[in-house]
Design an enzyme around this catalytic site. Structure first.
Site, PDB file in Angstrom:
ATOM      1  N   CYS A 115      21.120   3.227  11.438  1.00  0.00           N
ATOM      2  CA  CYS A 115      19.763   3.661  11.794  1.00  0.00           C
ATOM      3  C   CYS A 115      18.865   2.505  12.233  1.00  0.00           C
ATOM      4  CB  CYS A 115      19.125   4.409  10.636  1.00  0.00           C
ATOM      5  SG  CYS A 115      19.981   5.940  10.252  1.00  0.00           S
ATOM      6  N   HIS A 252      11.483   4.339  12.540  1.00  0.00           N
ATOM      7  CA  HIS A 252      12.702   5.159  12.493  1.00  0.00           C
ATOM      8  C   HIS A 252      12.341   6.447  11.764  1.00  0.00           C
ATOM      9  CE1 HIS A 252      16.555   6.768  11.743  1.00  0.00           C
ATOM     10  NE2 HIS A 252      16.572   6.461  10.459  1.00  0.00           N
ATOM     11  N   ASN A 282      16.684  13.193  11.916  1.00  0.00           N
ATOM     12  CA  ASN A 282      17.036  11.770  11.923  1.00  0.00           C
ATOM     13  C   ASN A 282      18.136  11.548  12.966  1.00  0.00           C
ATOM     14  OD1 ASN A 282      18.082   9.234  11.420  1.00  0.00           O
ATOM     15  ND2 ASN A 282      18.090   9.442   9.193  1.00  0.00           N
TER      16      ASN A 282
HETATM   17  O1  UT7 Z   1      18.147   6.983   8.076  1.00  0.00           O
HETATM   18  C1  UT7 Z   1      18.836   6.389   7.028  1.00  0.00           C
HETATM   19  C2  UT7 Z   1      18.017   6.314   5.829  1.00  0.00           C
HETATM   20  N1  UT7 Z   1      17.990   7.592   5.139  1.00  0.00           N
HETATM   21  C3  UT7 Z   1      16.919   7.943   4.477  1.00  0.00           C
HETATM   22  O2  UT7 Z   1      15.931   7.257   4.506  1.00  0.00           O
HETATM   23  C4  UT7 Z   1      16.976   9.187   3.635  1.00  0.00           C
HETATM   24  C5  UT7 Z   1      16.308   8.915   2.327  1.00  0.00           C
HETATM   25  N2  UT7 Z   1      16.300  10.023   1.400  1.00  0.00           N
HETATM   26  C6  UT7 Z   1      15.611  11.172   1.594  1.00  0.00           C
HETATM   27  O3  UT7 Z   1      15.017  11.372   2.620  1.00  0.00           O
HETATM   28  C7  UT7 Z   1      15.535  12.178   0.461  1.00  0.00           C
HETATM   29  O4  UT7 Z   1      16.036  11.583  -0.730  1.00  0.00           O
HETATM   30  C8  UT7 Z   1      16.290  13.491   0.722  1.00  0.00           C
HETATM   31  C9  UT7 Z   1      15.552  14.299   1.779  1.00  0.00           C
HETATM   32  C10 UT7 Z   1      17.717  13.190   1.215  1.00  0.00           C
HETATM   33  C11 UT7 Z   1      16.369  14.342  -0.546  1.00  0.00           C
HETATM   34  O5  UT7 Z   1      15.081  14.585  -1.054  1.00  0.00           O
HETATM   35  P1  UT7 Z   1      14.771  14.377  -2.609  1.00  0.00           P
HETATM   36  O6  UT7 Z   1      13.372  14.780  -2.831  1.00  0.00           O
HETATM   37  O7  UT7 Z   1      15.168  12.974  -2.964  1.00  0.00           O
HETATM   38  O8  UT7 Z   1      15.721  15.444  -3.274  1.00  0.00           O
HETATM   39  P2  UT7 Z   1      16.909  15.245  -4.320  1.00  0.00           P
HETATM   40  O9  UT7 Z   1      18.063  14.562  -3.651  1.00  0.00           O
HETATM   41  O10 UT7 Z   1      16.381  14.649  -5.562  1.00  0.00           O
HETATM   42  O11 UT7 Z   1      17.314  16.748  -4.595  1.00  0.00           O
HETATM   43  C12 UT7 Z   1      16.447  17.650  -5.328  1.00  0.00           C
HETATM   44  C13 UT7 Z   1      17.157  18.973  -5.490  1.00  0.00           C
HETATM   45  C14 UT7 Z   1      18.557  18.840  -6.061  1.00  0.00           C
HETATM   46  O12 UT7 Z   1      18.768  19.919  -6.965  1.00  0.00           O
HETATM   47  P3  UT7 Z   1      18.672  19.698  -8.544  1.00  0.00           P
HETATM   48  O13 UT7 Z   1      19.713  18.666  -8.875  1.00  0.00           O
HETATM   49  O14 UT7 Z   1      17.267  19.229  -8.796  1.00  0.00           O
HETATM   50  O15 UT7 Z   1      18.964  21.065  -9.083  1.00  0.00           O
HETATM   51  C15 UT7 Z   1      19.458  19.011  -4.866  1.00  0.00           C
HETATM   52  O16 UT7 Z   1      20.719  19.542  -5.206  1.00  0.00           O
HETATM   53  O17 UT7 Z   1      17.314  19.619  -4.222  1.00  0.00           O
HETATM   54  C16 UT7 Z   1      18.681  19.994  -4.037  1.00  0.00           C
HETATM   55  N3  UT7 Z   1      18.997  19.919  -2.614  1.00  0.00           N
HETATM   56  C17 UT7 Z   1      18.749  20.923  -1.751  1.00  0.00           C
HETATM   57  N4  UT7 Z   1      18.232  22.148  -1.921  1.00  0.00           N
HETATM   58  C18 UT7 Z   1      18.119  22.915  -0.831  1.00  0.00           C
HETATM   59  C19 UT7 Z   1      19.519  18.867  -1.931  1.00  0.00           C
HETATM   60  N5  UT7 Z   1      19.627  19.173  -0.639  1.00  0.00           N
HETATM   61  C20 UT7 Z   1      19.171  20.442  -0.488  1.00  0.00           C
HETATM   62  C21 UT7 Z   1      19.024  21.293   0.608  1.00  0.00           C
HETATM   63  N6  UT7 Z   1      18.487  22.508   0.390  1.00  0.00           N
HETATM   64  N7  UT7 Z   1      19.363  20.943   1.846  1.00  0.00           N
END
Ligand code: UT7
Length: 325
Positions: A115, A252, A282
């Site tokens: 990225c 980005h 992204n």
């Molecule tokens: O470009 C390269 C660099 N990449 C980035 O900068 C990405 C950085 N990370 C992020 O943008 C975020 O961490 C994410 C968007 C990937 C995830 O957001 P988050 O607020 O950190 O969510 P999380 O991973 O803590 O997940 C929260 C909950 C989980 O469920 P439980 O364990 O709380 O029951 C996940 O299983 O959301 C669940 N979950 C989803 N639910 C519905 C994860 N993905 C999804 C989904 N739809 N697509």
């Protein structure tokens, strides 16, 4: 003191026709428009058609950038292409673009920094110009991230999209001050110890397959704001500038929350953020030149404006760049 500067002579972009909305995504994996929008700011992403390759997208963006710059392919000395999703393991995707542009001189190669690829490629191109090895350089960021995704993994497949952007850099002269037109400085970083937080589980010398993208999203998020903010401060400090001097922040596009948190931490005006993540998702190395082109094409970025770029991605790699338009 007279110095060589890499001036942006033109920009271009291309997005595949097919749009995949969050509602359509919810038919593929267990997710919802609400979750994706709230956590990322993404509403839709573009997906390359079957048979449409990264160099197809990059080529279209390159033609547009050359046209905007008023240059022909043979005016170019170099193509530096940032991509993680090349058409083939080799040759470099940049050479496909060279061939299709009809450029029969100079050199073309790829840069791999995921990225952060566009910031890396821009820095490489700028250095070629600064040492006098090239005068006109095409810098391309193009990706078909859809081909690297595990479409059963809702934690990653909802985040990414396909697209391409390109800029033409032209050697010019400056006085060695931040008032000069062109790339003022770029700042690159990496930390290979963090590989396991964001990687692809395949490759030619391991599995002999392309593999799928794996990400510990929450962990990446924590590092992102800290690393990106440090890279931005390095760029501002190196040029004796402050957040108030920045006209346009073109980051980005990984996640709206990361961009807004970074802007707040640095003290960048919210209205200076060029935000395309909602419509593009992204697009890895393509996201910055796509956003940049949009802001140039709609008249936001004007001559004399100070433009701040930053990115972070797998590796980890991260970096920043300041450009006087
Ligand atoms: O470009 C390269 C660099 N990449 C980035 O900068 C990405 C950085 N990370 C992020 O943008 C975020 O961490 C994410 C968007 C990937 C995830 O957001 P988050 O607020 O950190 O969510 P999380 O991973 O803590 O997940 C929260 C909950 C989980 O469920 P439980 O364990 O709380 O029951 C996940 O299983 O959301 C669940 N979950 C989803 N639910 C519905 C994860 N993905 C999804 C989904 N739809 N697509």
């Amino acid at each position: 003191m007279s110095v060589i500067r890499s001036i942006v002579a033109g920009t271009g972009a291309y997005l595949p026709e097919k749009i995949l909305t969050n509602a359509e995504m919810a038919k593929i994996v267990d997710t919802s428009d609400e979750w994706i929008l709230e956590r990322t700011g993404i509403s839709q992403r573009h997906i390359a058609a079957e048979g449409e390759t990264t160099s197809d997208l990059g080529f279209k963006a390159s033609v547009a950038a050359l046209q905007a710059a008023g240059l022909a392919a043979d005016d170019l000395d170099l193509i530096v292409m940032a991509t993680t999703t090349p058409d083939d393991t080799f040759p470099a995707a940049a050479t496909h673009i060279q061939r299709r542009l009809g450029m029969t001189r100079g050199a073309a190669f790829d840069v791999q920094a995921v990225c952060s690829g566009f910031i890396y490629a821009l820095n490489v191109a700028d250095n070629f110009i600064k040492v006098g090895q090239a005068k006109n350089v095409l810098v391309v960021g193009a990706e078909t991230m859809s081909r690297l995704l595990d479409w059963t993994d809702r934690t990653t497949c909802v985040l990414f999209g396909d697209g391409a952007g390109a800029v033409v850099l032209r050697a010019g002269e400056g006085q060695g001050t931040p008032a000069d037109r062109g790339v003022l400085s770029s700042h690159l970083y990496s930390d290979g110890r963090l590989r396991d937080l964001l990687y692809v589980d395949g490759g030619p010398s391991t599995t002999q397959t392309t593999g799928h993208l794996r990400m510990a999203g929450k962990e990446v998020f924590k590092h992102a704001v800290t690393n990106i903010s440090a890279a931005i401060m390095a760029a501002l400090d190196a040029n004796g500038l402050t957040a108030d001097d920045v006209d346009w922040f073109v980051p980005h596009q990984a996640n709206r929350r990361i961009l807004e948190a970074t802007a707040k931490k640095i003290g960048l005006r919210p209205e200076s953020i060029v935000m395309t993540v909602g419509r593009h998702g992204n697009t890895s190395a393509a996201s910055i030149p796509l956003a940049l082109h949009e802001a140039v094409a709609d008249g936001r970025v004007k001559r004399g404006d100070l433009v701040l770029l930053e990115a972070m991605g797998g590796g980890f790699t991260w970096g920043s760049s300041l450009i006087r338009w």
